[in-house]
Design a protein around this motif. Structure first.
Motif, mmCIF file in Angstrom:
data_model
loop_
_atom_site.group_PDB
_atom_site.id
_atom_site.type_symbol
_atom_site.label_atom_id
_atom_site.label_comp_id
_atom_site.label_asym_id
_atom_site.label_seq_id
_atom_site.Cartn_x
_atom_site.Cartn_y
_atom_site.Cartn_z
ATOM 1 N N GLN A 86 29.481 25.787 -1.179
ATOM 2 C CA GLN A 86 28.378 26.523 -0.554
ATOM 3 C C GLN A 86 28.679 26.802 0.914
ATOM 4 N N PHE A 118 24.920 19.669 -6.800
ATOM 5 C CA PHE A 118 23.774 20.540 -6.997
ATOM 6 C C PHE A 118 24.055 21.295 -8.287
ATOM 7 N N ALA A 119 23.016 21.739 -8.980
ATOM 8 C CA ALA A 119 23.184 22.308 -10.316
ATOM 9 C C ALA A 119 24.099 23.530 -10.331
ATOM 10 N N THR A 120 23.962 24.401 -9.331
ATOM 11 C CA THR A 120 24.773 25.617 -9.276
ATOM 12 C C THR A 120 25.130 25.921 -7.826
ATOM 13 N N ASP A 122 24.160 28.378 -6.282
ATOM 14 C CA ASP A 122 22.981 28.968 -5.642
ATOM 15 C C ASP A 122 21.813 27.989 -5.484
ATOM 16 N N THR A 123 21.984 26.746 -5.915
ATOM 17 C CA THR A 123 20.920 25.753 -5.785
ATOM 18 C C THR A 123 20.682 25.419 -4.316
ATOM 19 N N LYS A 124 19.419 25.396 -3.926
ATOM 20 C CA LYS A 124 19.082 25.067 -2.534
ATOM 21 C C LYS A 124 19.528 23.637 -2.223
ATOM 22 N N ASN A 129 17.197 18.309 -4.988
ATOM 23 C CA ASN A 129 18.164 18.955 -5.879
ATOM 24 C C ASN A 129 19.492 18.225 -5.964
ATOM 25 N N LYS A 131 21.875 15.640 -7.307
ATOM 26 C CA LYS A 131 21.963 14.874 -8.554
ATOM 27 C C LYS A 131 23.322 14.195 -8.641
#
Length: 199
Positions: A86, A118-120, A122-124, A129, A131
């Protein structure tokens, strides 16, 4: 890939390292690279971000000649490849350099496999969020692998044209399967061959 060796050996250049050695290796490699970039052209611009559970920009875009302090490595709680990607995405898309006509080089350094996520892409990046078990496992690998695929898709045009090269550096001896996925062809380096990027 299901055959990842999660029991990687903590070795660097032939000897077992502790955290102090690991920090020293990161600092040596990153700042040797900065010196090489400065020697190539003092007007080259550089930016740097660190990542652990989250990412943080430690140096925004500046000419290497304007940098006043070296980039230092610290050991934090986890290894979140998605957070690192990111930060790299945001720096590469920065409007001051994104379309300046200059080629770009991304160097992604890590001392191990992902343990948080983060899941993706684009996940904030907020605490709700974040994990992950804090351990290297197949779920962490798969999520990071998808984020890498999404990252390379986002920059596919620049990668294919050679305007963006991606080097990855594994500090220590451990499986580099994920770093191989991220790097452009033949540009995954280990602690023992990192000098290749400086030549």
């Amino acid at each position: 890939s299901k055959d990842i060796d999660y029991n990687h050996k903590n070795k660097i250049e032939g000897y077992t390292y502790n955290n102090a050695d690991q920090h020293q290796a990161f600092n040596l490699y990153s700042n040797s690279l900065l010196k090489k970039i400065a020697q190539m052209n003092a007007d080259n611009k550089i930016a740097a971000a660190s990542f652990y559970n989250y990412s943080s920009v430690v140096q925004n875009w500046t000419s290497v000649s304007n940098m006043t302090s070296p980039i230092a490595y610290t050991n934090n709680q986890g290894t979140n490849y998605v957070a690192g990607l990111q930060a790299a995405r945001d720096l590469l898309q920065n409007e001051t350099i994104a379309n300046d006509g200059n080629d770009k080089v991304l160097v992604f350094l890590s001392d191990g496999l992902p343990t948080k996520h983060f899941a993706t892409l684009d996940t904030k990046p907020i605490s709700d969020n974040l994990k992950g078990s804090g351990k290297e496992d197949q779920d962490e690998y798969n999520i990071a692998a998808q984020a890498i695929e999404d990252f390379k898709t986002l920059f596919a045009e620049d990668i294919e044209s050679g305007k963006l090269e991606i080097y990855t550096v594994a500090v220590g001896t451990w499986t580099t399967a994920l770093l191989d996925k991220l790097s452009t062809e033949g540009k995954t380096l280990s602690s023992t061959n990192f000098v290749n990027i400086l030549n």
